[in-house]
Scaffold this motif. Sequence first.
Motif, PDB file in Angstrom:
ATOM      1  N   VAL A 191       0.817  -1.218   0.000  1.00 33.75           N
ATOM      2  CA  VAL A 191       0.000   0.000   0.000  1.00 33.75           C
ATOM      3  C   VAL A 191       0.851   1.268   0.000  1.00 33.75           C
ATOM      4  O   VAL A 191       0.549   2.235  -0.711  1.00 33.75           O
ATOM      5  CB  VAL A 191      -0.970   0.002   1.212  1.00 33.75           C
ATOM      6  N   LEU A 192       1.928   1.275   0.783  1.00 36.78           N
ATOM      7  CA  LEU A 192       2.711   2.505   0.956  1.00 36.78           C
ATOM      8  C   LEU A 192       4.023   2.525   0.176  1.00 36.78           C
ATOM      9  O   LEU A 192       4.658   3.564   0.060  1.00 36.78           O
ATOM     10  CB  LEU A 192       3.032   2.724   2.450  1.00 36.78           C
ATOM     11  N   GLY A 193       4.441   1.354  -0.334  1.00 37.51           N
ATOM     12  CA  GLY A 193       5.751   1.292  -0.993  1.00 37.51           C
ATOM     13  C   GLY A 193       6.829   0.864   0.002  1.00 37.51           C
ATOM     14  O   GLY A 193       6.591   0.827   1.214  1.00 37.51           O
ATOM     15  N   GLU A 194       7.999   0.593  -0.517  1.00 35.42           N
ATOM     16  CA  GLU A 194       9.076   0.014   0.293  1.00 35.42           C
ATOM     17  C   GLU A 194       9.553   0.929   1.438  1.00 35.42           C
ATOM     18  O   GLU A 194       9.738   0.491   2.550  1.00 35.42           O
ATOM     19  CB  GLU A 194      10.287  -0.326  -0.602  1.00 35.42           C
ATOM     20  N   ASN A 195       9.802   2.217   1.127  1.00 33.22           N
ATOM     21  CA  ASN A 195      10.473   3.070   2.114  1.00 33.22           C
ATOM     22  C   ASN A 195       9.573   4.157   2.694  1.00 33.22           C
ATOM     23  O   ASN A 195      10.044   5.247   3.011  1.00 33.22           O
ATOM     24  CB  ASN A 195      11.709   3.725   1.477  1.00 33.22           C
ATOM     25  N   ALA A 196       8.293   3.834   2.834  1.00 32.51           N
ATOM     26  CA  ALA A 196       7.356   4.851   3.329  1.00 32.51           C
ATOM     27  C   ALA A 196       7.660   5.214   4.777  1.00 32.51           C
ATOM     28  O   ALA A 196       8.030   4.357   5.577  1.00 32.51           O
ATOM     29  CB  ALA A 196       5.939   4.305   3.228  1.00 32.51           C
ATOM     30  N   GLU A 197       7.483   6.504   5.085  1.00 32.40           N
ATOM     31  CA  GLU A 197       7.700   6.954   6.468  1.00 32.40           C
ATOM     32  C   GLU A 197       6.425   6.724   7.265  1.00 32.40           C
ATOM     33  O   GLU A 197       5.335   7.053   6.829  1.00 32.40           O
ATOM     34  CB  GLU A 197       8.045   8.443   6.486  1.00 32.40           C
ATOM     35  N   VAL A 198       6.606   6.142   8.452  1.00 26.68           N
ATOM     36  CA  VAL A 198       5.452   5.890   9.320  1.00 26.68           C
ATOM     37  C   VAL A 198       5.602   6.739  10.581  1.00 26.68           C
ATOM     38  O   VAL A 198       6.672   6.770  11.197  1.00 26.68           O
ATOM     39  CB  VAL A 198       5.353   4.382   9.661  1.00 26.68           C
ATOM     40  N   ILE A 199       4.530   7.432  10.938  1.00 21.11           N
ATOM     41  CA  ILE A 199       4.537   8.298  12.124  1.00 21.11           C
ATOM     42  C   ILE A 199       4.501   7.439  13.384  1.00 21.11           C
ATOM     43  O   ILE A 199       3.689   6.512  13.479  1.00 21.11           O
ATOM     44  CB  ILE A 199       3.281   9.206  12.117  1.00 21.11           C
ATOM     45  N   THR A 200       5.356   7.770  14.352  1.00 24.10           N
ATOM     46  CA  THR A 200       5.286   7.038  15.626  1.00 24.10           C
ATOM     47  C   THR A 200       4.893   7.972  16.772  1.00 24.10           C
ATOM     48  O   THR A 200       4.544   7.515  17.855  1.00 24.10           O
ATOM     49  CB  THR A 200       6.636   6.369  15.957  1.00 24.10           C
ATOM     50  N   CYS A 201       4.941   9.296  16.518  1.00 21.95           N
ATOM     51  CA  CYS A 201       4.545  10.237  17.577  1.00 21.95           C
ATOM     52  C   CYS A 201       3.015  10.354  17.614  1.00 21.95           C
ATOM     53  O   CYS A 201       2.327   9.765  16.786  1.00 21.95           O
ATOM     54  CB  CYS A 201       5.163  11.607  17.320  1.00 21.95           C
ATOM     55  N   ARG A 202       2.500  11.129  18.574  1.00 22.22           N
ATOM     56  CA  ARG A 202       1.068  11.429  18.601  1.00 22.22           C
ATOM     57  C   ARG A 202       0.754  12.239  17.341  1.00 22.22           C
ATOM     58  O   ARG A 202       1.377  13.281  17.091  1.00 22.22           O
ATOM     59  CB  ARG A 202       0.758  12.254  19.860  1.00 22.22           C
ATOM     60  N   PRO A 203      -0.182  11.794  16.500  1.00 22.50           N
ATOM     61  CA  PRO A 203      -0.432  12.477  15.222  1.00 22.50           C
ATOM     62  C   PRO A 203      -0.648  13.985  15.356  1.00 22.50           C
ATOM     63  O   PRO A 203      -0.177  14.764  14.530  1.00 22.50           O
ATOM     64  CB  PRO A 203      -1.683  11.773  14.686  1.00 22.50           C
ATOM     65  N   ALA A 204      -1.353  14.419  16.416  1.00 22.08           N
ATOM     66  CA  ALA A 204      -1.656  15.847  16.564  1.00 22.08           C
ATOM     67  C   ALA A 204      -0.417  16.687  16.845  1.00 22.08           C
ATOM     68  O   ALA A 204      -0.447  17.911  16.685  1.00 22.08           O
ATOM     69  CB  ALA A 204      -2.695  16.058  17.665  1.00 22.08           C
ATOM     70  N   ASP A 205       0.703  16.052  17.263  1.00 24.97           N
ATOM     71  CA  ASP A 205       1.947  16.801  17.474  1.00 24.97           C
ATOM     72  C   ASP A 205       2.444  17.411  16.162  1.00 24.97           C
ATOM     73  O   ASP A 205       3.232  18.350  16.166  1.00 24.97           O
ATOM     74  CB  ASP A 205       3.049  15.895  18.057  1.00 24.97           C
TER      75      ASP A 205
END
Length: 469
Positions: A394-408
Amino acid sequence: MAEKKPIKITETILRDAHQSLIATRMTTEQMLPIVEKMDKVGYHSVECWGGATFDASLRFLKEDPWERLRKFRDGFKNTKLQMLFRGQNILGYRPYADDVVEYFVQKSVSNGIDVIRIFDCLNDLRNLQTAVSAAVKEKADAQVALSYTLGDAYTMEYWIDIAKRIEDMGATSICLKDMAGLLVPYKATEMIEALKDATSLPIQLHTHYTSGVASMTYLKAVEAGVDVIDTAMSPFALGTSQPATEVMVETFKGTPYDTGFDQNLLAEIADYFRPIRDEALESGLLNPKNMGVNIKTLLYQVPGGMLSNLTSQLKEQNAEDKYYDVLEEVPRVRKDLGEPPLVTPSSQIVGTQAVFNVLMGERYKMATKETKDILSGKYGATVKPFDEEVTKKVLGENAEVITCRPADLIPDELDTLRKECEQWSQQDEDVLSYALFPQVATDFFKYREAQQTKVDQTVADTENGSYPV
């Protein structure tokens, strides 16, 4: 042994009951005449705002939801008013900046709300903290709702740990929110006893009758020591709504759990709502299918509202024959996406993706924007990791994934929103309506302006004698 005390009741007919059965279409005008009688019942609270009422008021009823709340506040002189609040998503479908969340809470309380039930579709407590702190600051009851669901990750340890963390974050009560009617009676005993042992906060239970077990679940929960249960007046009870208020009142009559409610008064209130229900049946607004027991809920863990959404999506595509294929695909998609509880908006995300997977003949050949967002971490953390292969596809090989609280990652947006809707704004609250539903609110503001122009013209015509009185 649980302490035996009168069970408290939250009445849902002015919000969740009509949201569940007639798509939140009851108007303020239909509700106001019965408020005085409802105020005499002795409810713990009346749930009358939030959830889908805000969107439906603006979009379909051409009503100002803030005006509705103020009218309720005027009418309910002795009863707490309660709303449902989707954490960082407020009443919308995306996360908002903290300044918008805080201002929305402030305005909800100043317009009349006493209890704010706050939930997150992933049970990610980071998405609740801003709303909880804001509610506490405004001296409202900050109730955190746990979205109840089943799955490998949802052990008793999980629920106990999260209840303790909710108490630590400053919430004033906990609601176990069983939106799909999955909590069965003896499991309710186990859950309530465990939560009561784990925390000193009051525990409220909310369920739906969809799977047919809800009244029995309430009976066992009350015996186990739950403090409050959610019920709906009988004309808008059962089916995808809540158990009937009068039935639960009668069940506990003459026991240590007796509510002390007057059945004659409840009968008058039911008599008032019955014609509204009958009219909804005749017009087709109330689908008789929503009134029955749907055991598929327990088989597929799909909430009632989600079932009807799937049906209409398939109907639009002339693919109703794929219904059972989609139902079987739902649990698979849910597992791929980290096993989230199925509640707005995660239920829509999982359901729509399941429809695409079946209709395309290949899983994730096409992924919705929302599926991409959930896998990117934009909704928050799920209880289990996402499926790696699906994420790559869905996102491709090197997609960045958020690990912080999204609202930050969301900068303050209130000032910008104020500027955008400046020309329409007539009250402080208008910016919040606009923040949640920009297009729908703008359409409503234009409608409101047109109505005022008509009234002004009528007044002018009457004053200068050109209008027949």
